[in-house]
Every structure is written in structure tokens, then in C-alpha cells.
Enzyme design. Structure first.
Site, PDB file in Angstrom:
ATOM      1  N   ARG A  46       0.871  -1.171   0.000  1.00 18.41           N
ATOM      2  CA  ARG A  46       0.000   0.000   0.000  1.00 18.41           C
ATOM      3  C   ARG A  46       0.905   1.217   0.000  1.00 18.41           C
ATOM      4  O   ARG A  46       2.111   1.117   0.087  1.00 18.41           O
ATOM      5  CB  ARG A  46      -0.976   0.010   1.182  1.00 18.41           C
ATOM      6  CG  ARG A  46      -0.535  -0.600   2.515  1.00 18.41           C
ATOM      7  CD  ARG A  46       0.591   0.079   3.203  1.00 18.41           C
ATOM      8  NE  ARG A  46       0.356   1.523   3.336  1.00 18.41           N
ATOM      9  CZ  ARG A  46       1.314   2.415   3.518  1.00 18.41           C
ATOM     10  NH1 ARG A  46       2.575   2.026   3.554  1.00 18.41           N
ATOM     11  NH2 ARG A  46       1.017   3.677   3.644  1.00 18.41           N
ATOM     12  N   GLY A  47       0.271   2.356  -0.208  1.00 20.75           N
ATOM     13  CA  GLY A  47       1.062   3.579  -0.361  1.00 20.75           C
ATOM     14  C   GLY A  47       1.119   3.917  -1.835  1.00 20.75           C
ATOM     15  O   GLY A  47       1.513   3.070  -2.648  1.00 20.75           O
ATOM     16  N   ALA A  48       0.739   5.124  -2.191  1.00 29.09           N
ATOM     17  CA  ALA A  48       0.585   5.465  -3.603  1.00 29.09           C
ATOM     18  C   ALA A  48       1.787   5.081  -4.479  1.00 29.09           C
ATOM     19  O   ALA A  48       1.637   4.364  -5.472  1.00 29.09           O
ATOM     20  CB  ALA A  48       0.282   6.962  -3.715  1.00 29.09           C
ATOM     21  N   GLN A 196      -1.872   2.703  10.084  1.00 33.05           N
ATOM     22  CA  GLN A 196      -0.593   2.739   9.365  1.00 33.05           C
ATOM     23  C   GLN A 196       0.460   3.536  10.141  1.00 33.05           C
ATOM     24  O   GLN A 196       1.645   3.262  10.062  1.00 33.05           O
ATOM     25  CB  GLN A 196      -0.752   3.365   7.969  1.00 33.05           C
ATOM     26  CG  GLN A 196      -1.531   2.542   6.954  1.00 33.05           C
ATOM     27  CD  GLN A 196      -2.998   2.883   6.903  1.00 33.05           C
ATOM     28  OE1 GLN A 196      -3.601   3.194   7.927  1.00 33.05           O
ATOM     29  NE2 GLN A 196      -3.604   2.805   5.713  1.00 33.05           N
ATOM     30  N   ASP A 237      -2.172  10.836  -2.198  1.00 31.07           N
ATOM     31  CA  ASP A 237      -2.583   9.764  -3.101  1.00 31.07           C
ATOM     32  C   ASP A 237      -3.042  10.301  -4.449  1.00 31.07           C
ATOM     33  O   ASP A 237      -3.008   9.587  -5.450  1.00 31.07           O
ATOM     34  CB  ASP A 237      -3.691   8.933  -2.455  1.00 31.07           C
ATOM     35  CG  ASP A 237      -3.145   8.158  -1.265  1.00 31.07           C
ATOM     36  OD1 ASP A 237      -3.060   8.738  -0.168  1.00 31.07           O
ATOM     37  OD2 ASP A 237      -2.756   6.992  -1.468  1.00 31.07           O
ATOM     38  N   ASN A 247      -5.517  12.324   0.624  1.00 26.73           N
ATOM     39  CA  ASN A 247      -4.586  11.535   1.412  1.00 26.73           C
ATOM     40  C   ASN A 247      -5.400  10.757   2.425  1.00 26.73           C
ATOM     41  O   ASN A 247      -6.622  10.856   2.488  1.00 26.73           O
ATOM     42  CB  ASN A 247      -3.545  12.438   2.103  1.00 26.73           C
ATOM     43  CG  ASN A 247      -2.346  11.645   2.619  1.00 26.73           C
ATOM     44  OD1 ASN A 247      -1.743  10.852   1.904  1.00 26.73           O
ATOM     45  ND2 ASN A 247      -2.041  11.846   3.885  1.00 26.73           N
ATOM     46  N   LYS A 248      -4.695   9.940   3.230  1.00 24.70           N
ATOM     47  CA  LYS A 248      -5.393   9.099   4.193  1.00 24.70           C
ATOM     48  C   LYS A 248      -6.412   9.865   5.025  1.00 24.70           C
ATOM     49  O   LYS A 248      -6.157  11.007   5.432  1.00 24.70           O
ATOM     50  CB  LYS A 248      -4.353   8.459   5.127  1.00 24.70           C
ATOM     51  CG  LYS A 248      -4.886   7.461   6.110  1.00 24.70           C
ATOM     52  CD  LYS A 248      -5.767   6.384   5.515  1.00 24.70           C
ATOM     53  CE  LYS A 248      -5.167   5.754   4.314  1.00 24.70           C
ATOM     54  NZ  LYS A 248      -6.075   4.939   3.503  1.00 24.70           N
TER      55      LYS A 248
HETATM   56  C1  LIG Z   1       3.685   7.974   0.007  1.00 27.50           C
HETATM   57  S1  LIG Z   1       2.041   8.322  -0.054  1.00 27.50           S
HETATM   58  C2  LIG Z   1       1.306   7.042   0.818  1.00 27.50           C
HETATM   59  C3  LIG Z   1      -0.137   7.329   1.099  1.00 27.50           C
HETATM   60  O1  LIG Z   1      -0.894   6.140   0.873  1.00 27.50           O
HETATM   61  C4  LIG Z   1      -1.539   5.806   2.082  1.00 27.50           C
HETATM   62  O2  LIG Z   1      -2.771   5.198   1.885  1.00 27.50           O
HETATM   63  P1  LIG Z   1      -2.871   3.579   1.990  1.00 27.50           P
HETATM   64  O3  LIG Z   1      -2.061   3.159   3.178  1.00 27.50           O
HETATM   65  O4  LIG Z   1      -4.361   3.330   2.133  1.00 27.50           O
HETATM   66  O5  LIG Z   1      -2.334   3.058   0.673  1.00 27.50           O
HETATM   67  C5  LIG Z   1      -1.707   7.132   2.761  1.00 27.50           C
HETATM   68  O6  LIG Z   1      -2.716   7.894   2.171  1.00 27.50           O
HETATM   69  C6  LIG Z   1      -0.348   7.718   2.526  1.00 27.50           C
HETATM   70  O7  LIG Z   1      -0.230   9.065   2.763  1.00 27.50           O
END
Ligand SMILES: CSC[C@H]1O[C@H](OP(=O)(O)O)[C@H](O)[C@@H]1O
Length: 345
Positions: A46-48, A196, A237, A247-248
Site C-alpha cells: 500500500r502507499g501510492a 498505518q 494519493d 490523502n489518508k
Molecule cells: C507515500 S504516499 C502514501 C499514502 O498512501 C496511504 O494510503 P494507503 O495506506 O491506504 O495506501 C496514505 O494515504 C499515505 O499518505
């Protein structure tokens, strides 16, 4: 012990299973496009940026997986697999960005050799992977120019090495600071419901020897009021052309609080996360995830099983709450539309 978010190894994508961290460090080998689709959908990765790089390798894996030898049929099947992979998660634009990059290789190939196209796709995926690392380190340097020795930075969710190939975006400031002998301190929001911040950010910063303090999301206002926070730095994101940033979930709350306490808010933004095709945050699709992410903690229900839930996984911070968008191509301040257009020129 160094944990690698993702590794390309003998035509397989090896991912650390982020649903198991920090308790267990287990790796998953993605051998098929479906393996990559499931890994993105279920947040094993996960993570963009990490989603984007994984998607690029997913297309490269699909290219080797498809057995059709007739070139036109092969190309049609491969493009269809690209479109399927693109449905794994809706908000992080890096997924569609990476899929489009790989489709450009497919559509731009003028030969008729399946073998040659496979090699070109693997090459492009590796390039995207390597570019991600350079982008993140440059963002870290640009972020470092905005803070000072001994500053304390609040961050939300995980925009660290675990959200990217290496370094992270928001958290890269800490790793670049270490490389340059600058001391910074971190406050990490737990980031409900998937935690997270607790499970990934506090884990990776603590293991890297960065001074990190974990707080629950509802403590952010108090730590800001006590003067503990010098800046907020978060990932993203998808950023709209006017600077509105997805974002989250909870990022908008942090930005509103920061505005109230006159604390700068910096968005760490790789350019593949900027979507100039959309006018504003209203155009960003917000993923809704299963309510059991809220009602179940460590396998146990924390409420009655029948309780209704609402679980948007992201929110959109309006541009007016953002001090600067920090990309690898430079630091953009309001008016964001013009500034973002300039970095794409
Ligand atoms: C480096 S940006 C990562 C971004 O993605 C996360 O979401 P997820 O854990 O649901 O993929 C979160 O928004 C982070 O800021």
C-alpha cells in the site's frame, strides 16, 4: 534488519506483507497478475508510489504470463489485463499512472515480436522502480530545506519507505536528514482505522533510529496547542490541478488543526501523484473500505456486530489549507494551479 517494500526477482514481484507488520515480517511472491491485483486490493502493498511501482511490475508479469503467440491477440489480452489491474484501488493515481506508462510501451511498440515486447515492458517497470527511489530522495532534500535542526514534525498515516520503493515521500525528510547529520523529531498519528501510523510509520522510524513519538489521532490538537509541532508533513494519493489533495482519512482534520495553530502543512508529492487532468478535489474518487476495518481490532470485535459503519479511506485537504506541495521538481506554493502547471512544462 532491512525490510524491502518490494523487490523484482527472477520475474516475480516480492512484497513484504504490510498487513502482518510490525509483528511478523513475511514476504509474498507475486507470480501472476492476479497475485499483484490481490496484493494491491488487500493492502499487502500500500502507499501510492509503492502501488504504482507494483502495478508496473504487475503488467510485466502479465506480459510473461500470457501464452498467446499471435501478436495482435497477445497485445489485446495484455491491454485487457492492464485495465483489470487498474481497478484494484481507485484513489491513488499512481496506479493508473503506472498502468498508462506500461500501456504506452505496448501501444508504442511497432514490431511484431512478443518476446521483444516482454523485454521492453520489464525494462520500463524497472525504470519506474528506479525513478521512484530518485524521486523520493529528491523530495526529502526539498523538504529538508523547509525545516530546521531539532524541528518536530507531525505526520499522518505512512508515507515512508513502506509506502514506496525506498525513502518514502513525507518520511524521506527524516532519512535525508540523518544522511546530512540534521536532527529531526517525529510525532506519528496512529491513523485509524488501519493504523498505518502505529504499525508502519512508528515501526520504520524507530527501527531507523529516528526520534518518534506515537500519538492517537485525537491527540493532534493537544500536541499542537502545547507547541510541540513545528510542521506537518504528509504524503498524498492524488493531487488535483488546483492543489486539493487526497490523502489518508484524517489528513484534512490535521490540516484544519494546523491552520488554527499557525503550523505549516507540507505535502510530499511525487509528480506521478499529481493529476493535472482533474480540476479540483471534487473529482477525486474516494475509496470506501469494509467496515470491519473499524469494528475489528486484532481479530476481536470492539462493538456489536450489526452496528452500521462508514469507512472512507481517504479525504481531500483543500488547497487553501496547504502551505506548499513539495515535489522532486521543486516546491510549489499558492496559487497552486499555475505552480503545478509550471513543473510539468
Ligand atoms: C507515500 S504516499 C502514501 C499514502 O498512501 C496511504 O494510503 P494507503 O495506506 O491506504 O495506501 C496514505 O494515504 C499515505 O499518505
Amino acid at each position: 534488519m532491512e525490510i524491502k517494500t518490494l523487490t523484482w526477482k527472477e520475474k516475480e514481484l516480492v512484497l513484504v506483507d504490510q498487513t502482518k507488520l510490525p509483528v511478523d515480517v513475511e514476504y509474498v511472491a507475486c507470480k501472476t497478475l492476479e497475485d499483484v491485483f490481490v496484493a494491491i486490493r488487500d493492502m499487502i502493498v500500500r502507499g501510492a508510489p509503492a502501488i504504482g511501482v507494483s502495478a508496473a511490475y504487475g503488467v510485466a508479469i502479465a506480459a510473461y504470463e500470457i501464452t498467446t503467440t499471435e501478436f495482435d491477440l497477445y497485445k489485446t489480452e495484455l491491454l485487457s489485463q492492464c485495465d483489470y489491474l487498474n481497478t484494484a484501488r481507485p484513489t491513488a493515481v499512481n496506479l493508473s499512472w503506472a498502468v498508462e506508462e506500461m500501456k504506452a510501451v505496448i501501444n508504442g511498440y511497432e514490431g511484431q515480436s512478443v518476446a521483444e515486447l516482454k523485454a521492453l515492458l520489464e525494462k520500463r517497470a524497472i525504470e519506474i522502480h528506479e525513478e521512484d527511489i530518485m524521486i523520493n530522495k529528491t523530495i526529502g532534500k526539498n523538504l529538508l530545506s523547509l525545516v530546521k535542526e531539532d524541528n518536530t514534525i507531525l505526520t499522518h498515516c505512512n508515507a515512508g519507505a513502506l509506502a514506496t520503493s525506498e525513502y518514502g515521500t513525507a518520511l524521506s525528510v527524516f532519512y535525508v536528514a540523518q544522511e546530512e547529520g540534521v536532527t529531526l523529531h517525529a510525532y506519528a498519528d496512529e491513523t485509524r482505522p488501519r493504523q498505518q501510523g502505529a504499525k508502519l510509520t512508528a515501526f520504520e522510524l524507530y527501527n531507523a533510529g529516528v526520534d518518534v513519538t506515537l500519538i492517537t489521532d485525537n491527540m493532534a490538537a493537544e500536541v499542537m496547542k502545547e507547541g510541540k509541532i513545528d510542521a506537518v508533513i504528509v504524503g498524498c494519493d492524488r493531487i488535483a490541478s488546483n492543489g486539493d489533495t487526497a490523502n489518508k482519512i484524517g489528513t484534512m482534520s490535521v490540516a484544519i488543526l494546523a491552520k488554527h495553530f499557525n503550523i505549516p502543512v507540507y505535502i510530499a508529492a511525487p509528480t506521478p501523484t499529481i493529476d493535472m487532468a482533474i480540476e479540483s478535489g471534487k473529482d477525486i474518487p474516494i475509496e470506501e473500505r469494509d467496515g470491519e476495518e473499524i469494528t475489528i481490532i486484532n481479530g476481536e470485535y470492539v462493538t456489536a456486530k450489526g452496528v452500521k459503519t462508514y469507512n472512507p479511506s481517504f479525504d481531500v485537504t483543500p488547497a487553501e489549507l496547504i502551505t506548499a506541495i513539495v515535489t522532486e521538481k521543486g516546491i510549489v506554493r499558492a496559487p497552486f494551479k499555475e505552480g503545478l502547471q509550471a513543473i510539468f512544462k
